[in-house]
Scaffold this motif. Structure first.
Motif, PDB file in Angstrom:
ATOM      1  N   UNK A 156      19.121   6.060   0.476  1.00  0.00           N
ATOM      2  CA  UNK A 156      20.510   6.473   0.154  1.00  0.00           C
ATOM      3  C   UNK A 156      21.413   5.390  -0.092  1.00  0.00           C
ATOM      4  N   UNK A 157      20.993   4.203   0.665  1.00  0.00           N
ATOM      5  CA  UNK A 157      21.746   2.977   0.512  1.00  0.00           C
ATOM      6  C   UNK A 157      21.276   1.979  -0.679  1.00  0.00           C
ATOM      7  N   UNK A 158      20.037   2.333  -1.299  1.00  0.00           N
ATOM      8  CA  UNK A 158      19.634   1.360  -2.301  1.00  0.00           C
ATOM      9  C   UNK A 158      19.095   0.091  -1.668  1.00  0.00           C
ATOM     10  N   UNK A 159      18.465   0.309  -0.513  1.00  0.00           N
ATOM     11  CA  UNK A 159      17.747  -0.788   0.142  1.00  0.00           C
ATOM     12  C   UNK A 159      16.532  -0.919  -0.048  1.00  0.00           C
ATOM     13  N   UNK A 160      15.811  -2.315  -0.270  1.00  0.00           N
ATOM     14  CA  UNK A 160      14.499  -2.419  -0.558  1.00  0.00           C
ATOM     15  C   UNK A 160      13.612  -2.213   0.652  1.00  0.00           C
ATOM     16  N   UNK A 161      12.322  -1.759   0.466  1.00  0.00           N
ATOM     17  CA  UNK A 161      11.445  -1.634   1.695  1.00  0.00           C
ATOM     18  C   UNK A 161      10.032  -1.974   1.417  1.00  0.00           C
ATOM     19  N   UNK A 162       9.398  -2.367   2.046  1.00  0.00           N
ATOM     20  CA  UNK A 162       7.768  -2.559   2.077  1.00  0.00           C
ATOM     21  C   UNK A 162       7.177  -1.906   2.953  1.00  0.00           C
ATOM     22  N   UNK A 163       5.969  -1.106   2.816  1.00  0.00           N
ATOM     23  CA  UNK A 163       5.425  -0.358   3.785  1.00  0.00           C
ATOM     24  C   UNK A 163       3.766  -0.789   3.784  1.00  0.00           C
ATOM     25  N   UNK A 164       3.359  -0.955   5.165  1.00  0.00           N
ATOM     26  CA  UNK A 164       2.063  -1.412   5.265  1.00  0.00           C
ATOM     27  C   UNK A 164       1.386  -0.462   6.060  1.00  0.00           C
ATOM     28  N   UNK A 165       0.385   0.417   5.725  1.00  0.00           N
ATOM     29  CA  UNK A 165      -0.140   1.494   6.565  1.00  0.00           C
ATOM     30  C   UNK A 165      -1.776   1.454   6.311  1.00  0.00           C
ATOM     31  N   UNK A 166      -2.553   2.261   7.356  1.00  0.00           N
ATOM     32  CA  UNK A 166      -3.871   2.701   7.122  1.00  0.00           C
ATOM     33  C   UNK A 166      -3.865   4.163   6.782  1.00  0.00           C
ATOM     34  N   UNK A 167      -2.932   4.967   6.507  1.00  0.00           N
ATOM     35  CA  UNK A 167      -3.015   6.129   6.677  1.00  0.00           C
ATOM     36  C   UNK A 167      -2.519   6.802   5.337  1.00  0.00           C
ATOM     37  N   UNK A 168      -3.147   7.939   4.822  1.00  0.00           N
ATOM     38  CA  UNK A 168      -2.788   8.684   3.633  1.00  0.00           C
ATOM     39  C   UNK A 168      -1.558   9.616   3.942  1.00  0.00           C
ATOM     40  N   UNK A 169      -1.205   9.389   5.262  1.00  0.00           N
ATOM     41  CA  UNK A 169       0.219  10.379   5.638  1.00  0.00           C
ATOM     42  C   UNK A 169       1.306   9.872   4.879  1.00  0.00           C
ATOM     43  N   UNK A 170       1.460   8.659   4.508  1.00  0.00           N
ATOM     44  CA  UNK A 170       2.481   7.901   3.540  1.00  0.00           C
ATOM     45  C   UNK A 170       2.371   9.116   2.359  1.00  0.00           C
ATOM     46  N   UNK A 187       7.448  -0.982  -2.259  1.00  0.00           N
ATOM     47  CA  UNK A 187       6.050  -1.257  -2.471  1.00  0.00           C
ATOM     48  C   UNK A 187       5.394  -0.894  -1.359  1.00  0.00           C
ATOM     49  N   UNK A 188       4.123  -0.480  -1.641  1.00  0.00           N
ATOM     50  CA  UNK A 188       3.153   0.215  -0.489  1.00  0.00           C
ATOM     51  C   UNK A 188       2.043  -0.682  -0.562  1.00  0.00           C
ATOM     52  N   UNK A 189       1.466  -0.910   0.679  1.00  0.00           N
ATOM     53  CA  UNK A 189       0.160  -1.715   0.823  1.00  0.00           C
ATOM     54  C   UNK A 189      -0.815  -0.757   1.813  1.00  0.00           C
ATOM     55  N   UNK A 214      -8.303   5.313  -0.244  1.00  0.00           N
ATOM     56  CA  UNK A 214      -8.442   5.219  -1.709  1.00  0.00           C
ATOM     57  C   UNK A 214      -7.638   6.197  -2.392  1.00  0.00           C
ATOM     58  N   UNK A 215      -7.922   7.564  -2.244  1.00  0.00           N
ATOM     59  CA  UNK A 215      -7.385   8.661  -2.576  1.00  0.00           C
ATOM     60  C   UNK A 215      -5.703   8.420  -2.718  1.00  0.00           C
ATOM     61  N   UNK A 216      -5.123   7.959  -1.634  1.00  0.00           N
ATOM     62  CA  UNK A 216      -3.876   7.727  -1.470  1.00  0.00           C
ATOM     63  C   UNK A 216      -3.283   6.550  -2.475  1.00  0.00           C
ATOM     64  N   UNK A 217      -4.183   5.573  -2.580  1.00  0.00           N
ATOM     65  CA  UNK A 217      -3.717   4.461  -3.384  1.00  0.00           C
ATOM     66  C   UNK A 217      -3.689   5.037  -4.934  1.00  0.00           C
ATOM     67  N   UNK A 218      -4.610   6.039  -5.374  1.00  0.00           N
ATOM     68  CA  UNK A 218      -4.589   6.655  -6.879  1.00  0.00           C
ATOM     69  C   UNK A 218      -3.516   7.465  -6.721  1.00  0.00           C
ATOM     70  N   UNK A 219      -2.963   8.099  -5.730  1.00  0.00           N
ATOM     71  CA  UNK A 219      -1.798   9.247  -5.876  1.00  0.00           C
ATOM     72  C   UNK A 219      -0.778   8.233  -5.992  1.00  0.00           C
ATOM     73  N   UNK A 253      -9.040   2.428  -8.165  1.00  0.00           N
ATOM     74  CA  UNK A 253      -8.037   3.476  -7.673  1.00  0.00           C
ATOM     75  C   UNK A 253      -6.673   3.258  -8.113  1.00  0.00           C
ATOM     76  N   UNK A 254      -6.524   2.002  -8.673  1.00  0.00           N
ATOM     77  CA  UNK A 254      -4.956   1.721  -9.463  1.00  0.00           C
ATOM     78  C   UNK A 254      -4.377   0.758  -8.722  1.00  0.00           C
TER      79      UNK A 254
END
Length: 357
Positions: A156-170, A187-189, A214-219, A253-254
């Motif tokens: 909503x505010x146009x604020x940048x964010x980085x995400x690091x996770x081990x889960x495809x729940x992202x 960006x996501x890691x 890996x499937x989450x990386x691809x999507x 996976x891209x």
């Protein structure tokens, strides 16, 4: 010590730094009822609301690429035995061992606090990091949706964010991530330590299967979301033989880039890791620790800035060289993905009149 089904730590020891008492690894009365056959009771997960006063944490570490982060949860059910955040549970009179992965805290007012902090006079926009201490997409996010609520405000505010996770729940937030990516705001890691499900299950027992990550990386890549893979941590004699295969899988996976960190064992993590080795890899426990100490100046852990993230000596140099060569072979970069900060507009607080201009 023996392994506990579905959990990473094998013990629930206290903290010598804070005179924390040892805790018994047991469950509630339902666990006792369910284990009348004499088997060890399963450990249940509890979630307690935490009334935080602020939500943005600041740091001035020279070897970390961000100066602010958000952790909607405290503790992490993924149960990664190597997690450097485990010692933070000792600050709350809880064990960095099993308590860290079973006695969790959620911050239900995270988005409200974030709105207030972003609206504060003089706030300067820089990327906010999620997943720096505990995973923002651990299993309890399914019901609490605190990460989702914060991302909605950042979008909503146009604020940048980085995400690091081990889960495809992202991927449940792919609608937000796709929209933010079009504005160069996210960006996501994905952290993937092993392609072997058996190894992953012992290292990080409640994190999703490596194939799902890996499937989450691809999507994410297909949706136009900048995504990288982090081999963090690399555990010598246990996962280091997979470096080249992990880099190849990430590229296929891209993923746009690759990163790595040799295993770190700060404070209470070292004895927990040693106990885990004795339970799962008794045949090579001494060798694993010998290599770790060779990379850490003869100690279990090296807390020095910069060296803590890369290690030192021949073993650390070899790991870095292997990652670099494999990344080059598959066309993966090591540069940081740059996000825009000029799109940010402070949010309105409840009761605030909108500007006419």
């Amino acid at each position: 010590m023996s392994a506990i089904s579905g959990r990473g730590a094998t013990v629930n020891q206290g903290s010598a730094r804070f005179a924390l008492p040892a805790r018994e690894a047991d469950g509630d009365w339902l666990d006792a009822r369910d284990s009348l056959d004499g088997a060890a009771p399963p450990l249940r997960t509890s979630v307690t609301p935490e009334r935080a006063r602020t939500i943005i944490s600041r740091n001035q570490s020279p070897d970390i690429g961000f100066d602010r982060s958000i952790n909607p949860y405290r503790g992490c059910e993924h149960g990664c035995i190597y997690c450097f955040a485990r010692p933070t549970h000792a600050f709350h009179d809880l064990s960095p061992g099993l308590d860290f992965e079973t006695r969790l805290f959620a911050k239900p007012e995270a988005a409200t606090l974030l709105r207030r902090e972003l609206a504060a006079p003089g706030y300067v926009c820089k990327p906010i990091a999620f997943g720096t201490n505990t995973d923002p997409y651990q299993p309890i996010e399914r019901d609490h949706r605190l990460t989702r609520a914060c991302l909605e405000l950042l979008a909503e505010t146009g604020h940048p964010v980085t995400i690091t996770t081990k889960s495809d729940r992202v991927l449940r937030d792919l609608d937000l991530l796709h929209a933010m990516a079009r504005q160069e705001l996210v960006s996501v890691c994905l952290s993937i330590t092993s392609l072997d499900p058996r190894t992953a299950r012992t290292l990080e027992p409640r994190a999703p299967h490596p194939a799902r990550r890996l499937a989450a990386v691809r999507r994410l890549a297909e949706a136009g979301v900048p995504v990288q893979v982090s081999i963090a941590p690399i555990v010598p004699q246990i996962t280091d033989h997979e470096i080249e295969a992990l880099v190849a899988a990430a590229a296929a996976a891209g993923a746009r880039g690759i990163g790595f960190i040799p295993v770190r064992l700060p404070h209470e993590v070292a004895p927990l890791f040693r106990a885990w080795l004795d339970a799962h890899y008794p045949d090579r426990a001494a060798k694993v620790m010998a290599v770790i100490q060779a990379m850490r100046g003869g100690r279990d852990n090296d807390p020095g800035f910069h060296s803590r993230m890369r290690g030192q000596g021949p073993w650390a140099a070899l790991i870095a060289q292997r990652v670099t060569v494999a990344a080059r072979r598959h066309g993966l970069g090591r540069e940081r993905i740059m996000l825009r900060t000029d799109r940010f507009r402070p949010p309105l607080l409840p009761g605030t009149q909108m500007s006419l201009f």
